[in-house]
Design an enzyme around this catalytic site. Sequence first.
Site, PDB file in Angstrom:
ATOM      1  N   HIS A 154       0.844  -1.204   0.000  1.00  0.00           N
ATOM      2  CA  HIS A 154       0.000   0.000   0.000  1.00  0.00           C
ATOM      3  C   HIS A 154       0.868   1.238   0.000  1.00  0.00           C
ATOM      4  CE1 HIS A 154       0.804  -0.715   4.343  1.00  0.00           C
ATOM      5  NE2 HIS A 154       0.890   0.604   4.395  1.00  0.00           N
ATOM      6  N   HIS A 201      -5.935  -2.009   4.657  1.00  0.00           N
ATOM      7  CA  HIS A 201      -5.952  -0.819   3.808  1.00  0.00           C
ATOM      8  C   HIS A 201      -5.205  -1.117   2.516  1.00  0.00           C
ATOM      9  CE1 HIS A 201      -2.133  -0.641   5.714  1.00  0.00           C
ATOM     10  NE2 HIS A 201      -1.933   0.639   5.756  1.00  0.00           N
ATOM     11  N   HIS A 216       4.652   7.282   2.627  1.00  0.00           N
ATOM     12  CA  HIS A 216       5.450   6.049   2.516  1.00  0.00           C
ATOM     13  C   HIS A 216       4.844   5.062   1.537  1.00  0.00           C
ATOM     14  CE1 HIS A 216       2.630   4.605   5.750  1.00  0.00           C
ATOM     15  NE2 HIS A 216       2.770   3.450   5.139  1.00  0.00           N
ATOM     16  N   HIS A 248       1.094  -1.093  14.745  1.00  0.00           N
ATOM     17  CA  HIS A 248       0.111  -0.030  14.593  1.00  0.00           C
ATOM     18  C   HIS A 248      -1.160  -0.380  15.361  1.00  0.00           C
ATOM     19  CE1 HIS A 248       2.209   1.967  11.362  1.00  0.00           C
ATOM     20  NE2 HIS A 248       2.205   0.895  10.602  1.00  0.00           N
ATOM     21  N   TYR A 257       9.303   1.636  10.019  1.00  0.00           N
ATOM     22  CA  TYR A 257       9.445   2.689   9.011  1.00  0.00           C
ATOM     23  C   TYR A 257      10.909   3.043   8.868  1.00  0.00           C
ATOM     24  CZ  TYR A 257       4.445   3.602   9.061  1.00  0.00           C
ATOM     25  OH  TYR A 257       3.095   3.491   8.954  1.00  0.00           O
ATOM     26  N   GLU A 267       8.220   1.242   4.345  1.00  0.00           N
ATOM     27  CA  GLU A 267       7.746   0.471   5.499  1.00  0.00           C
ATOM     28  C   GLU A 267       7.841  -1.017   5.181  1.00  0.00           C
ATOM     29  OE1 GLU A 267       3.445   0.596   6.206  1.00  0.00           O
ATOM     30  OE2 GLU A 267       3.752   0.254   8.350  1.00  0.00           O
TER      31      GLU A 267
HETATM   32 FE   LIG Z   1       1.734   1.771   5.957  1.00  0.00          FE
END
Ligand SMILES: [Fe+2]
Length: 309
Positions: A154, A201, A216, A248, A257, A267
Amino acid sequence: MAIRGVLRIGEVAVRVLDLEAATRHYGQYIGLHETLREKDRVYYKAWDEHDHHSVVIREADKAGLDYVAYKVHDEPTLRELEEKIGAYGFTVTRLAAGAYPRSGRRIQFELPSGHTMQLYAEKERIGNGLPTRNPGVLPDEGVIRGMRVTRLDHVLLAGPKITETAKFFIDVLNFDLGEELIDNDSGMQLSVFLCCSNKPHDIAFALNEAPGKFHHMSFYVDSVADVYHAGDIMGKHNISVDVGPTRHGITRGATIYFYDPSGNRNEVFSGGYIHYPDHPHLTWDTTQLGHAAFAIDNQPRPSFFNVVT
Ligand SMILES: [Fe+2]
């Protein structure tokens, strides 16, 4: 398989300041496979991707995002979306087949957040190194290397008008809002996490004054152990780390990261829940900002919120 429409992120194209340093980073350290080289550009794929490339780096005098491209199911889907996007009021530019290497035709438009987005249905399929009949589970030695990333997962993009941008993804591209972070006092969205698949996501946006900024690109690894292995590669090669390893709150993924030599954030990511379209969307507010971002120590990092390219 019910996933149709927009399938996934297909390509991210970023600018780098020094192509040689960037190829060491993306090729040797992250472990992407170089599939094509042009004068100022290198094309890569992660080992378990089937299409010709998913990451494009271009030498330029400023880091940041050139464009992000999502792959749609087929040509009729692309035609249908082209019509819908035009009817929504966006200016849609047609890019002929072959304008981008090994790719079918594309459509391009500008998001309210200031990012250039493309959609395409066709790209040359070169496989993941395993046969499609009796594929086995492991490619040849040396194919899985560096940070052992399996795919581009992503991107998170930063810019203004993210609520308007999210509405476009939901109303026109048929994404779901998976999660959001809102300001506790005003209710304003500060970040939105949007899904077109089962992933927590497929694209995300963070509110930022300047348009078209890159936060990112994320690469998937198979396990939390592989997140730590990626961290070992970062330590070995003195790669600049932003945050992690941690987890997260939003998406529940394990993460580190880090930065490429030009300052573009990368990431490595693993885990996270499965999204289904009938799930309720989840809302975090700024009273839990640290926990939403980094759920182990609950500390929001200024660099994480402020540094974009
Ligand atoms: Fe991410």
